[in-house]
Design a protein around this motif. Structure first.
Motif, PDB file in Angstrom:
ATOM      1  N   ALA A 196       0.617  -1.256   0.104  1.00  0.00           N
ATOM      2  CA  ALA A 196       0.045  -0.032  -0.072  1.00  0.00           C
ATOM      3  C   ALA A 196       0.729   1.221  -0.016  1.00  0.00           C
ATOM      4  CB  ALA A 196      -1.002  -0.122   1.054  1.00  0.00           C
ATOM      5  N   ARG A 208       2.634   1.764  -3.423  1.00  0.00           N
ATOM      6  CA  ARG A 208       1.822   1.814  -4.478  1.00  0.00           C
ATOM      7  C   ARG A 208       1.235   3.428  -4.333  1.00  0.00           C
ATOM      8  NH1 ARG A 208      -1.971  -2.344  -7.020  1.00  0.00           N
ATOM      9  NH2 ARG A 208      -3.363  -0.305  -6.747  1.00  0.00           N
ATOM     10  N   ALA A 209       0.895   4.080  -3.282  1.00  0.00           N
ATOM     11  CA  ALA A 209       0.762   5.263  -2.682  1.00  0.00           C
ATOM     12  C   ALA A 209       1.803   6.377  -3.457  1.00  0.00           C
ATOM     13  CB  ALA A 209       0.471   5.709  -1.438  1.00  0.00           C
ATOM     14  N   TYR A 238      -4.709   8.453  -3.305  1.00  0.00           N
ATOM     15  CA  TYR A 238      -3.311   8.605  -3.330  1.00  0.00           C
ATOM     16  C   TYR A 238      -2.350   8.391  -2.084  1.00  0.00           C
ATOM     17  CZ  TYR A 238      -4.435  10.431  -7.902  1.00  0.00           C
ATOM     18  OH  TYR A 238      -5.058  10.190  -9.348  1.00  0.00           O
ATOM     19  N   GLU A 282      -1.539   6.102   1.544  1.00  0.00           N
ATOM     20  CA  GLU A 282      -1.512   4.658   1.855  1.00  0.00           C
ATOM     21  C   GLU A 282      -2.507   3.993   2.320  1.00  0.00           C
ATOM     22  OE1 GLU A 282       1.387   1.856   5.133  1.00  0.00           O
ATOM     23  OE2 GLU A 282       1.563   3.975   4.890  1.00  0.00           O
ATOM     24  N   GLN A 330      -5.008   3.233  -0.622  1.00  0.00           N
ATOM     25  CA  GLN A 330      -4.309   2.068  -1.573  1.00  0.00           C
ATOM     26  C   GLN A 330      -4.577   0.620  -0.958  1.00  0.00           C
ATOM     27  OE1 GLN A 330      -3.375   1.868  -4.751  1.00  0.00           O
ATOM     28  NE2 GLN A 330      -4.329   3.607  -4.591  1.00  0.00           N
TER      29      GLN A 330
END
Length: 182
Positions: A16, A19-20, A42, A44, A47
């Motif tokens: 997470a 990805r963020a 956008y 954590e 995500q």
């Protein structure tokens, strides 16, 4: 490894934060191709929510979500998801992907698509994988063509992207002509 320097693996909740971070870094670059997203997407936490939904779909047999990471650091450089999996007589799924701007043009998306198609055929038993691109997203259309996809149609006002309903070119790759698993 799918290509020198990049690996593809199943996504986990531990992804997470990474990805963020990569989404924030690529937000402006991807804006012309993405739907409007809430600010939380956008983060954590946002995500984590996305990944939880992807993992629930995977557990239900409806998706196979993957993350692309730098081999040396484990840092995310993109995603590729096989979704909307339907078995039975259709044996089909959609694929969506994006790659960090700094990795564009290096064959990452093409290699990931080829690997996802192998998984779709050999592990899931699918006959067909489909994808759509904005009509002017020539770079993504080239990636699809390199991975063996062919255009089969146009979907008017298909998705709401960057503030408006946008037409999409539709592509597919037929994986085999075997009968469906029973």
């Amino acid at each position: 490894m799918i290509i020198d320097g990049v690996e593809m693996r199943g996504v986990t909740l531990d992804d997470a934060a990474g990805r963020a971070e990569v989404l924030v870094r690529n937000r402006e670059f991807m804006a012309p191709f993405e739907p409007d997203r809430p600010e939380e997407f956008y983060t954590e936490a946002g995500q984590r929510t996305v990944i939880e939904a992807l993992l629930a779909d995977e557990a239900g047999g409806r998706a196979r979500p993957f993350i692309l990471v730098e081999t040396a650091t484990g840092a995310p450089v993109g995603i590729i998801n096989l979704g909307s999996i339907v078995l039975g007589p259709l044996c089909s799924a959609g694929v969506g992907y994006w790659v960090d701007q700094k990795w564009n043009g290096k064959g990452v998306a093409t290699a990931a698509l080829e690997e996802v198609c192998r998984i779709a055929r050999d592990e899931v038993g699918l006959h067909r994988v489909f994808a759509g691109t904005l009509v002017d997203n020539v770079a993504s259309q080239r990636v699809l063509a390199k991975a063996g996809f062919v255009e089969y149609g146009l979907a008017p006002r298909y998705l709401h992207i960057n503030g408006a309903w946008r037409d999409h070119r539709l592509f597919q790759r037929l994986l085999h002509d075997n009968p469906p698993h029973r």
